[in-house]
Design a protein around this motif. Sequence first.
Motif, PDB file in Angstrom:
ATOM      1  N   GLU A  19      34.454  41.704 -19.652  1.00  0.00           N
ATOM      2  CA  GLU A  19      34.418  43.083 -19.154  1.00  0.00           C
ATOM      3  C   GLU A  19      35.638  43.873 -19.632  1.00  0.00           C
ATOM      4  N   LYS A  22      35.211  45.012 -23.255  1.00  0.00           N
ATOM      5  CA  LYS A  22      34.333  46.187 -23.356  1.00  0.00           C
ATOM      6  C   LYS A  22      35.039  47.457 -22.867  1.00  0.00           C
ATOM      7  N   ALA A  23      35.784  47.335 -21.766  1.00  0.00           N
ATOM      8  CA  ALA A  23      36.454  48.509 -21.189  1.00  0.00           C
ATOM      9  C   ALA A  23      37.544  49.040 -22.114  1.00  0.00           C
ATOM     10  N   GLU A  26      36.095  50.790 -25.165  1.00  0.00           N
ATOM     11  CA  GLU A  26      35.462  52.084 -24.892  1.00  0.00           C
ATOM     12  C   GLU A  26      36.460  53.192 -24.556  1.00  0.00           C
ATOM     13  N   ASP A  27      37.731  52.847 -24.314  1.00  0.00           N
ATOM     14  CA  ASP A  27      38.708  53.856 -23.919  1.00  0.00           C
ATOM     15  C   ASP A  27      39.299  54.547 -25.148  1.00  0.00           C
ATOM     16  N   VAL A 239      32.618  44.981 -13.328  1.00  0.00           N
ATOM     17  CA  VAL A 239      32.907  46.273 -13.964  1.00  0.00           C
ATOM     18  C   VAL A 239      33.734  47.153 -13.024  1.00  0.00           C
ATOM     19  N   MET A 242      37.516  47.333 -13.730  1.00  0.00           N
ATOM     20  CA  MET A 242      38.005  47.844 -15.010  1.00  0.00           C
ATOM     21  C   MET A 242      38.824  49.138 -14.926  1.00  0.00           C
ATOM     22  N   ILE A 246      42.504  49.421 -16.859  1.00  0.00           N
ATOM     23  CA  ILE A 246      42.881  50.486 -17.789  1.00  0.00           C
ATOM     24  C   ILE A 246      44.080  51.267 -17.254  1.00  0.00           C
TER      25      ILE A 246
END
Length: 266
Positions: A19, A22-23, A26-27, A239, A242, A246
């Motif tokens: 997870e 992916k996080a 995507e940032d 999720v 996350m 971040i």
Amino acid sequence: MAEKIKVIITGALGKMGVEAVKAVHEDNELSLVGVVDVKGKGENFSEIVNNKEINLNLENDLDRIIAKTKPDVMVDFTNPQAVFNNVKTALSNKITCVVGTTGLNEVELNQLEKLAIEQEVGVAVIPNFAIGAVLMMKFAKDAAKYFSDVEVIELHHDQKMDAPSGTAIKTAQMITENREQRPPRNTKEFEKVAGARGGDVNQVRIHSVRLPGFIAHQEVIFGGVGQSLTIRHDSYDRVGFMPGVIMAIKHMIETKGLVYGLENIM
């Protein structure tokens, strides 16, 4: 446009690691430059997560990936046996660390804090990245001023390696900070089955449940004369952790030394 923060993730094959990969990917302010796992054999990570954009080979050697990618931040979701050496290696290379792995003891935390200060980087050790869980701990600390009798029940999936959870221990510590010193509990109490009353952290009983179907859940139960108060948090999907991950990455890149707990970042 500011330069993106370069991030590597260790323990990338774990449920939290996947997870996090992916996080971070995507940032818009972060750049995922490396994925590491002891089980890695050089396979392409895009096939593991079914996302062709994450075109990185899975490494099993942390030193090699550090030398190759020169990251700004390492996020660790490994296991209690590996986390200390991983973070020590990263800090020694002047890499900021965000640690979601539980199991670090006080001596190890002190060593990592000293190393981070020497290297002028930051290390965040976060027992729980769920913002709701942090609020649950804060509310429990507030309630402890008015309800001195309390027990904690934490429930996790059956693959969790440590008990009690880091969140439960942190909750007990926060409760202790905000209530008066208590006399010893009922000395006549007798456990017919050893451990039935749970573990004891600063006179806060903690009960750990491990069953399939759970992710991460905790309730703090306060008892008073003629009333009780229950504060509960539930994580139904990883999720949900996350946003906290971040947040920690972006905060720690500007921080030196040790930060323990997401509440000190929020």
